[in-house]
Design a protein around this motif. Structure first.
Motif, short mmCIF file in Angstrom:
data_model
loop_
_atom_site.label_atom_id
_atom_site.label_comp_id
_atom_site.label_asym_id
_atom_site.label_seq_id
_atom_site.Cartn_x
_atom_site.Cartn_y
_atom_site.Cartn_z
N PHE A 1 0.83 -1.21 0.00
CA PHE A 1 0.00 0.00 0.00
C PHE A 1 0.86 1.26 0.00
O PHE A 1 0.53 2.26 -0.66
N GLU A 2 1.98 1.23 0.76
CA GLU A 2 2.85 2.40 0.84
C GLU A 2 3.42 2.76 -0.54
O GLU A 2 3.61 3.95 -0.86
N ARG A 3 3.68 1.74 -1.36
CA ARG A 3 4.26 1.98 -2.69
C ARG A 3 3.20 2.33 -3.72
O ARG A 3 3.50 2.48 -4.90
N GLY A 4 1.95 2.40 -3.29
CA GLY A 4 0.87 2.72 -4.21
C GLY A 4 0.27 1.52 -4.90
O GLY A 4 -0.50 1.68 -5.86
N GLY A 5 0.60 0.31 -4.44
CA GLY A 5 0.03 -0.89 -5.03
C GLY A 5 -1.31 -1.25 -4.43
O GLY A 5 -1.80 -0.60 -3.50
N LYS A 6 -1.90 -2.30 -4.95
CA LYS A 6 -3.19 -2.77 -4.45
C LYS A 6 -3.12 -4.27 -4.18
O LYS A 6 -2.17 -4.95 -4.60
N VAL A 7 -4.14 -4.79 -3.49
CA VAL A 7 -4.19 -6.21 -3.12
C VAL A 7 -5.45 -6.82 -3.72
O VAL A 7 -6.56 -6.27 -3.57
N LEU A 8 -5.28 -7.91 -4.44
CA LEU A 8 -6.40 -8.69 -4.97
C LEU A 8 -6.57 -9.93 -4.09
O LEU A 8 -5.58 -10.58 -3.74
N VAL A 9 -7.81 -10.29 -3.76
CA VAL A 9 -8.07 -11.40 -2.83
C VAL A 9 -9.04 -12.37 -3.48
O VAL A 9 -10.04 -11.95 -4.09
N CYS A 10 -8.77 -13.68 -3.34
CA CYS A 10 -9.69 -14.67 -3.90
C CYS A 10 -9.76 -15.92 -3.04
O CYS A 10 -8.84 -16.23 -2.27
N GLY A 11 -10.85 -16.66 -3.17
CA GLY A 11 -11.05 -17.91 -2.45
C GLY A 11 -12.35 -18.55 -2.87
O GLY A 11 -13.21 -17.90 -3.50
N ASN A 12 -12.55 -19.82 -2.56
CA ASN A 12 -13.76 -20.55 -2.93
C ASN A 12 -14.57 -20.89 -1.68
O ASN A 12 -14.01 -21.12 -0.60
N GLY A 13 -15.89 -20.97 -1.80
CA GLY A 13 -16.73 -21.41 -0.69
C GLY A 13 -16.60 -20.50 0.51
O GLY A 13 -16.76 -19.28 0.43
N GLY A 14 -16.30 -21.11 1.67
CA GLY A 14 -16.12 -20.32 2.89
C GLY A 14 -14.98 -19.34 2.75
O GLY A 14 -15.03 -18.23 3.30
N SER A 15 -13.95 -19.71 2.00
CA SER A 15 -12.83 -18.80 1.78
C SER A 15 -13.22 -17.60 0.94
O SER A 15 -12.62 -16.52 1.04
N ALA A 16 -14.25 -17.78 0.07
CA ALA A 16 -14.74 -16.64 -0.71
C ALA A 16 -15.35 -15.60 0.22
O ALA A 16 -15.15 -14.39 0.05
N GLU B 1 -14.53 -15.13 3.31
CA GLU B 1 -13.43 -14.49 4.04
C GLU B 1 -12.70 -13.46 3.17
O GLU B 1 -12.23 -12.43 3.66
N SER B 2 -12.61 -13.70 1.85
CA SER B 2 -11.95 -12.73 0.97
C SER B 2 -12.76 -11.44 0.91
O SER B 2 -12.20 -10.34 0.90
N LEU B 3 -14.09 -11.56 0.87
CA LEU B 3 -14.96 -10.37 0.91
C LEU B 3 -14.79 -9.65 2.25
O LEU B 3 -14.75 -8.42 2.30
N HIS B 4 -14.71 -10.43 3.31
CA HIS B 4 -14.56 -9.87 4.66
C HIS B 4 -13.26 -9.04 4.73
O HIS B 4 -13.25 -7.91 5.21
N PHE B 5 -12.16 -9.62 4.25
CA PHE B 5 -10.86 -8.96 4.31
C PHE B 5 -10.87 -7.64 3.52
O PHE B 5 -10.40 -6.59 3.99
N SER B 6 -11.44 -7.70 2.30
CA SER B 6 -11.46 -6.49 1.46
C SER B 6 -12.33 -5.40 2.11
O SER B 6 -11.99 -4.21 2.05
N ALA B 7 -13.44 -5.80 2.75
CA ALA B 7 -14.32 -4.83 3.39
C ALA B 7 -13.63 -4.14 4.56
O ALA B 7 -13.78 -2.93 4.75
N GLU B 8 -12.86 -4.92 5.35
CA GLU B 8 -12.19 -4.34 6.52
C GLU B 8 -11.15 -3.30 6.11
O GLU B 8 -11.00 -2.27 6.77
N LEU B 9 -10.42 -3.55 5.01
CA LEU B 9 -9.35 -2.62 4.61
C LEU B 9 -9.86 -1.51 3.71
O LEU B 9 -9.35 -0.38 3.75
N LEU B 10 -10.85 -1.82 2.89
CA LEU B 10 -11.43 -0.76 2.06
C LEU B 10 -12.16 0.24 2.94
O LEU B 10 -12.09 1.46 2.72
N GLY B 11 -12.86 -0.27 3.94
CA GLY B 11 -13.53 0.61 4.90
C GLY B 11 -12.59 0.96 6.04
O GLY B 11 -11.62 1.70 5.85
N ARG B 12 -12.83 0.43 7.21
CA ARG B 12 -11.90 0.60 8.32
C ARG B 12 -12.03 -0.61 9.24
O ARG B 12 -13.09 -1.27 9.28
#
Length: 648
Positions: free
Chosen positions: A455-470, A472-483
């Motif tokens: 993030f400090e270098r201006g990059g971004k993070v892509l997250v993926c997973g299947n089933g229950g892991s999917a 969790e990927s939405l959860h992770f993106s929501a926590e960092l995109l929001g707060r």
């Protein structure tokens, strides 16, 4: 079925030397039961009180049997009659020890009433079922010991409470079962009769002449054996009195007495030995009695085999293991018609039964057996057959296994089984958390630092997973995109590749699912970005293809995995692998790790922003100072120039 169990035996350790006042049948019972249960696949911990400061906390007695020495009261030998005051400490120590173990105990098996009290307390606190073998009952003991009984007055009340709390009660013989029901009103449905046993490897027939030669005993003299603890209730005085009767009937016989606290009895140190010797001297049979003292278990089969007849005539006996051992060696038994002896000795087939404290009746049966070699052969054959068919420790353990399985079986409403499932799930989750904390702490720190740098270098993070892991990927993106924890911070560029249902369904339906994440990585990924993949197995084809595409684009790959990490662990730059084979536990830990990563990222970025603002403020201050100095120099220059012009 979980086969990790705890045997509680507060005063009788399998490691103790047998023959003392407080060491005997219970020590054998606990040790042999543990040994045979281990052979059936159980893992057994035997909890016994530490009575010597030199004893280690744990002794790995057998591959699947551990002896655990409990700190309860002073670390020295104490009479068992004085131990009840330490049983609350015993229970508290056990509870703490059990909570630290990697696997939950499925069952407690208490031995003796004080161990039953400990098991009852543990059941109250941590909901573990227990069974109990009493080995002796307070009310029966009081009938025979009366004022000489030194146990606390509350013993009988405690026994009643333990019977009510127990999930199962083991009666060692029909008399024991009757006493439990008649004297204590124990629930008959809780009671299962499981006898004591013997080990065929330890006790078996040995040639009599050879045994006598090894023991340096008379080769042809009629020999009577009495073996056990030297305490009044064992009825050794009855055997001495019967020996005097035999001598009056002109029969020459020798009585060999094995047992006691000492290798050789001492008149001054052992009051029971002194009493018996005084009786023998008074009856004129002291010359026909040999007190051999305490012997190792390895020696006992030779004594049993050397004897013509074995005698056990206690006033009362909950079961009595020595008659089994004697019969296993082919020696007829004359026993008191009490407790388990009247059950194990088949009257007229393997030996004879007599009333306790009846030396005349005992003398008559002794004379009958000693005078007839044909009868001895008949009794010998029946004895060997009976004990091997009914009383081996292997058979005892098999019966106990059925009891344990019955308690572990689902109840009609399923409540007990469901409660056990819940308890085991919590224990398993706690174990996985502890193991993950030990193995993943450094890697989680490294992962948090790598995400923050992205993030400090201006990059971004892509997250993926299947089933229950999917999810969790939405959860992770929501926590960092929001707060997550820190308010009013900027949103961070995190994209969950599961966030577009229309694209996912259309692409997987028309093209296929294997490259659904790889396609999105190709569209959104740039060099310096990071791909974060969640998978319990690490072998999902769409995850593996996405990682390959990310590598081609110059992206870093981080994984949250389980089990052994699968093929994804080979491709990942940073791998967070939960040490578990359970999908549920892996996903639970993935969520926990996601929260930790969010905490680390936020804190590092806030520190970074604060440092950058401080740096910018510092740079502005320096620039301002430089400007001020420049202005001052210009004023000085102008003033000097003006002065030169004036004074020319």
């Amino acid at each position: 079925m979980n086969k990790t169990i705890a045997l509680i035996s507060e005063h009788a350790s399998p490691l103790a030397m047998l023959g003392g006042v407080d060491s005997g049948g219970q020590n054998i019972y606990v040790g042999e039961l543990a040994r045979q249960l281990a052979a059936l696949g159980y893992t057994v911990d035997v909890f016994t009180r530490r009575d010597d400061p030199k004893l280690p906390l744990e002794v790995q007695w057998l591959p699947d049997v551990r002896i655990v020495h409990v700190e309860a009261g002073p670390s020295k030998q104490l009479p068992k009659e004085s131990l009840f005051q330490y049983m609350d400490a015993f229970a508290a120590w056990m509870e703490t020890f059990m909570e630290r173990q990697p696997k939950r105990y499925a069952l407690l098996h208490a031995n003796f009433w004080m161990s039953g009290y400990v098991a009852m307390k543990l059941k109250e606190h941590i909901r573990i079922p227990f069974v109990i073998t009493f080995h002796a009952l307070g009310k029966v003991r009081l009938m025979h010991q009366r004022e000489t009984d030194k146990f606390p007055e509350e013993r009988c009340d405690v026994e009643t409470q333990v019977m009510q709390a127990a999930d199962g009660i083991i009666a060692e013989c029909p008399q024991d079962e009757a006493d439990l029901i008649q004297l204590y009103r124990a629930d008959p449905d809780k009671i299962t009769m499981v006898p004591c046993g013997f080990s065929p490897h330890e006790f078996h027939p040995i040639d009599k002449a050879y045994a006598r030669m090894l023991l340096d005993l008379h080769p042809t003299r009629k020999m009577i054996l009495q073996l056990g603890r030297m305490v009044p209730r064992k009825g050794i005085d009855t055997v001495i009195q019967s020996l005097a009767q035999l001598r009056e009937n002109s029969m020459d016989a020798q009585l060999v007495v094995v047992g006691g606290e000492y290798e050789k009895p001492h008149l001054h140190a052992d009051p029971e030995y002194r009493r018996l010797m005084e009786m023998a001297t008074g009856l004129g049979v002291a010359d026909a009695i040999s007190f051999e003292g305490r012997k190792n278990r390895e020696q006992l089969k030779y004594f049993y085999s050397a004897a013509d007849v074995f005698v056990s005539t206690p006033w009362y006996e909950p079961f009595g293991i020595t008659p089994l051992e004697a019969m296993a060696c082919g020696t007829p038994v004359i026993g008191a018609k009490v407790g388990g002896i009247q059950y194990s000795v088949a009257n007229g087939k393997t030996g004879f039964l007599v009333r306790p404290k009846d030396p005349q009746a005992l003398a008559r049966k002794l004379e009958l057996v000693l005078k007839s070699e044909d009868l001895q052969v008949y009794l010998r054959q029946n004895a060997i057959k009976r004990v091997n068919e009914c009383f081996t420790w292997k058979k005892v353990a098999q019966q106990m296994d059925e009891v344990y399985r019955g308690l572990a079986a689902p109840q009609p409403d399923g409540t007990a089984d469901e409660r056990q499932t819940i308890a085991e799930a919590f224990v398993e989750a706690a174990d996985t958390l502890r193991l993950s904390a030990d193995s993943l702490a450094d890697t989680i720190l490294r992962a948090g630092k790598a995400l923050a740098k992205t993030f400090e270098r201006g990059g971004k993070v892509l997250v993926c997973g299947n089933g229950g892991s999917a999810a969790e990927s939405l959860h992770f993106s929501a926590e960092l995109l929001g707060r997550f924890e820190i308010p009013n911070r900027v949103g961070l560029p995190v994209i969950s590749l599961m966030g577009d249902p229309a694209m996912l369904t259309a692409w997987s339906n028309d093209i296929g699912f294997n490259d659904i994440f790889a396609r999105q990585v190709e569209a959104y990924g740039r060099p310096g970005d990071m791909l974060m993949c969640l998978s319990t197995s690490g072998n999902s084809p769409n995850i593996l293809e996405a990682m390959d595409r990310a590598k081609q684009l110059g992206m870093a790959c981080m994984t949250l995995l389980g089990n052994d990490g699968g093929r994804a662990a080979v491709k990942g730059d940073i791998n967070l692998i939960v040490p578990s084979r359970s999908t549920q536990r892996i996903q639970e830990l993935h969520l926990h790790i996601i929260h930790l990563l969010c905490t680390l990222v936020e804190r590092r970025l806030v520190d970074y922003s604060a440092n950058r603002r401080a740096s910018e403020r510092s740079s502005s201050l320096v620039q301002a100072m430089d400007l001020s100095l420049q202005q001052k120099e210009k004023v000085k220059y102008d003033h000097a120039k003006q002065k030169s012009h004036i004074f020319g």
